[in-house]
Design a protein around this motif. Structure first.
Motif, PDB file in Angstrom:
ATOM      1  N   THR A  96      97.754  63.377 -41.969  1.00  0.00           N
ATOM      2  CA  THR A  96      98.298  62.042 -42.284  1.00  0.00           C
ATOM      3  C   THR A  96      97.817  61.535 -43.642  1.00  0.00           C
ATOM      4  O   THR A  96      98.422  60.637 -44.214  1.00  0.00           O
ATOM      5  CB  THR A  96      97.923  61.001 -41.202  1.00  0.00           C
ATOM      6  OG1 THR A  96      96.495  60.860 -41.146  1.00  0.00           O
ATOM      7  CG2 THR A  96      98.447  61.409 -39.836  1.00  0.00           C
ATOM      8  N   LYS A  97      96.733  62.119 -44.174  1.00  0.00           N
ATOM      9  CA  LYS A  97      96.208  61.683 -45.484  1.00  0.00           C
ATOM     10  C   LYS A  97      96.825  62.439 -46.657  1.00  0.00           C
ATOM     11  O   LYS A  97      96.554  62.124 -47.811  1.00  0.00           O
ATOM     12  CB  LYS A  97      94.679  61.845 -45.505  1.00  0.00           C
ATOM     13  CG  LYS A  97      93.945  60.875 -44.587  1.00  0.00           C
ATOM     14  CD  LYS A  97      92.437  60.907 -44.813  1.00  0.00           C
ATOM     15  CE  LYS A  97      91.782  62.035 -44.067  1.00  0.00           C
ATOM     16  NZ  LYS A  97      90.301  61.971 -44.100  1.00  0.00           N
ATOM     17  N   ILE A 101     103.773  63.976 -47.883  1.00  0.00           N
ATOM     18  CA  ILE A 101     103.728  64.316 -46.462  1.00  0.00           C
ATOM     19  C   ILE A 101     104.310  65.716 -46.307  1.00  0.00           C
ATOM     20  O   ILE A 101     105.379  66.008 -46.850  1.00  0.00           O
ATOM     21  CB  ILE A 101     104.551  63.299 -45.638  1.00  0.00           C
ATOM     22  CG1 ILE A 101     103.916  61.906 -45.736  1.00  0.00           C
ATOM     23  CG2 ILE A 101     104.669  63.735 -44.177  1.00  0.00           C
ATOM     24  CD1 ILE A 101     104.830  60.790 -45.323  1.00  0.00           C
ATOM     25  N   PRO A 102     103.627  66.612 -45.586  1.00  0.00           N
ATOM     26  CA  PRO A 102     104.169  67.965 -45.438  1.00  0.00           C
ATOM     27  C   PRO A 102     105.465  68.002 -44.626  1.00  0.00           C
ATOM     28  O   PRO A 102     105.671  67.166 -43.745  1.00  0.00           O
ATOM     29  CB  PRO A 102     103.048  68.725 -44.715  1.00  0.00           C
ATOM     30  CG  PRO A 102     102.215  67.674 -44.070  1.00  0.00           C
ATOM     31  CD  PRO A 102     102.331  66.449 -44.911  1.00  0.00           C
ATOM     32  N   ASN A 103     106.323  68.971 -44.950  1.00  0.00           N
ATOM     33  CA  ASN A 103     107.556  69.187 -44.180  1.00  0.00           C
ATOM     34  C   ASN A 103     107.305  70.093 -42.984  1.00  0.00           C
ATOM     35  O   ASN A 103     108.101  70.154 -42.052  1.00  0.00           O
ATOM     36  CB  ASN A 103     108.631  69.889 -45.030  1.00  0.00           C
ATOM     37  CG  ASN A 103     108.842  69.228 -46.369  1.00  0.00           C
ATOM     38  OD1 ASN A 103     108.581  69.838 -47.397  1.00  0.00           O
ATOM     39  ND2 ASN A 103     109.309  68.003 -46.381  1.00  0.00           N
ATOM     40  N   TYR A 104     106.207  70.867 -43.079  1.00  0.00           N
ATOM     41  CA  TYR A 104     105.906  71.834 -42.019  1.00  0.00           C
ATOM     42  C   TYR A 104     104.394  72.042 -41.986  1.00  0.00           C
ATOM     43  O   TYR A 104     103.723  71.946 -43.018  1.00  0.00           O
ATOM     44  CB  TYR A 104     106.610  73.169 -42.292  1.00  0.00           C
ATOM     45  CG  TYR A 104     106.778  74.027 -41.054  1.00  0.00           C
ATOM     46  CD1 TYR A 104     107.884  73.875 -40.225  1.00  0.00           C
ATOM     47  CD2 TYR A 104     105.818  74.985 -40.699  1.00  0.00           C
ATOM     48  CE1 TYR A 104     108.033  74.641 -39.078  1.00  0.00           C
ATOM     49  CE2 TYR A 104     105.968  75.759 -39.557  1.00  0.00           C
ATOM     50  CZ  TYR A 104     107.075  75.583 -38.752  1.00  0.00           C
ATOM     51  OH  TYR A 104     107.223  76.337 -37.604  1.00  0.00           O
ATOM     52  N   ILE A 105     103.860  72.314 -40.788  1.00  0.00           N
ATOM     53  CA  ILE A 105     102.422  72.502 -40.603  1.00  0.00           C
ATOM     54  C   ILE A 105     102.174  73.875 -39.986  1.00  0.00           C
ATOM     55  O   ILE A 105     102.843  74.237 -39.011  1.00  0.00           O
ATOM     56  CB  ILE A 105     101.838  71.432 -39.639  1.00  0.00           C
ATOM     57  CG1 ILE A 105     102.126  70.011 -40.138  1.00  0.00           C
ATOM     58  CG2 ILE A 105     100.335  71.637 -39.447  1.00  0.00           C
ATOM     59  CD1 ILE A 105     101.984  68.939 -39.055  1.00  0.00           C
ATOM     60  N   ASN A 116     103.493  62.769 -36.111  1.00  0.00           N
ATOM     61  CA  ASN A 116     104.563  62.130 -36.899  1.00  0.00           C
ATOM     62  C   ASN A 116     105.863  62.940 -36.927  1.00  0.00           C
ATOM     63  O   ASN A 116     106.609  62.884 -37.902  1.00  0.00           O
ATOM     64  CB  ASN A 116     104.091  61.854 -38.336  1.00  0.00           C
ATOM     65  CG  ASN A 116     102.909  60.887 -38.374  1.00  0.00           C
ATOM     66  OD1 ASN A 116     102.666  60.166 -37.411  1.00  0.00           O
ATOM     67  ND2 ASN A 116     102.185  60.877 -39.468  1.00  0.00           N
ATOM     68  N   GLY A 117     106.104  63.695 -35.864  1.00  0.00           N
ATOM     69  CA  GLY A 117     107.366  64.433 -35.751  1.00  0.00           C
ATOM     70  C   GLY A 117     107.511  65.613 -36.704  1.00  0.00           C
ATOM     71  O   GLY A 117     108.604  66.171 -36.844  1.00  0.00           O
ATOM     72  N   ILE A 118     106.418  66.019 -37.362  1.00  0.00           N
ATOM     73  CA  ILE A 118     106.489  67.138 -38.316  1.00  0.00           C
ATOM     74  C   ILE A 118     106.491  68.455 -37.530  1.00  0.00           C
ATOM     75  O   ILE A 118     105.623  68.666 -36.678  1.00  0.00           O
ATOM     76  CB  ILE A 118     105.295  67.110 -39.294  1.00  0.00           C
ATOM     77  CG1 ILE A 118     105.218  65.766 -40.025  1.00  0.00           C
ATOM     78  CG2 ILE A 118     105.395  68.261 -40.307  1.00  0.00           C
ATOM     79  CD1 ILE A 118     103.905  65.534 -40.769  1.00  0.00           C
TER      80      ILE A 118
END
Length: 199
Positions: A96-97, A101-105, A116-118
């Motif tokens: 979250t920091k 914001i990443p599109n994929y993890i 966050n729905g990622i």
């Protein structure tokens, strides 16, 4: 050679944690988004690297990363929600920091919870397969080691500078002799069954 990306998304982040098996100190997580063109022959799973190599890689990773973050979760939280949930929470807080914001993890291991729905994937031994997870493992380990070196000054009798809070014979003997500190995880078995506190 480690792989750059798992997905086709532009901003893919890797995340990992350090200190899960320790008796004292925080669980520390890191999340890293690396550029597609990042290459390093040094980078690998932090457990496979010497302390000297990890310390050399840390500023390189921080400089080249599109974004990175590190989170420490202290023993009180670990005791409240258990070490698995604390590890996941620390990784989620790192993610979250990140900016962007990443599109994929991609996550080292086999357990994670959506954030966050990622979209995400868990990857067993991911820190020895993907650059961004390996980079996160290096940051998590080096930042946690630095933290343990600092609190060693407060309680030198436990020798955290050397054992980093892991359950070595020396650390357990110090717990038996001196008792616990605010940095110990009270939900963990701090002493083997045959070694009880003298109350």
């Amino acid at each position: 050679m480690l792989l750059t990306n798992f997905s086709d998304f532009i901003f893919e982040c890797g995340t990992d944690e350090a200190g899960r098996g320790c008796l004292a100190g925080p669980v520390t997580a890191a999340a890293v988004i690396l550029p597609d063109n990042f290459v390093s022959s040094l980078l690998n799973d932090s457990k496979q690297l010497s302390e000297k190599t990890r310390d050399k890689l840390k500023p390189i990773i921080e400089e080249v990363s599109i974004s990175f973050s590190v989170t420490h979760l202290d023993p009180k939280i670990i005791d409240e929600i258990n070490i698995l949930n604390a590890s996941i929470k620390a990784m989620q807080e790192c993610i979250t920091k990140l900016n962007p914001i990443p599109n994929y993890i991609i996550v080292d291991g086999n357990r994670f919870k959506p954030i966050n729905g990622i979209p995400y994937s868990t990857i067993i031994k991911g820190d020895s397969k993907y650059m961004s997870i390996a980079a996160a493992s290096v940051l998590a380990k080096t930042y946690r080691d630095d933290y343990m070196n600092q609190i060693h000054e407060e309680f030198p009798m436990y020798n955290w500078k050397q054992n980093k809070g892991y359950p070595t014979l020396e650390h357990r003997e110090a717990i038996r002799k001196y008792g616990t500190t605010k940095y110990h995880r009270m939900s963990f078995r701090l002493l083997p069954e045959q070694l009880k506190f003298d109350l």
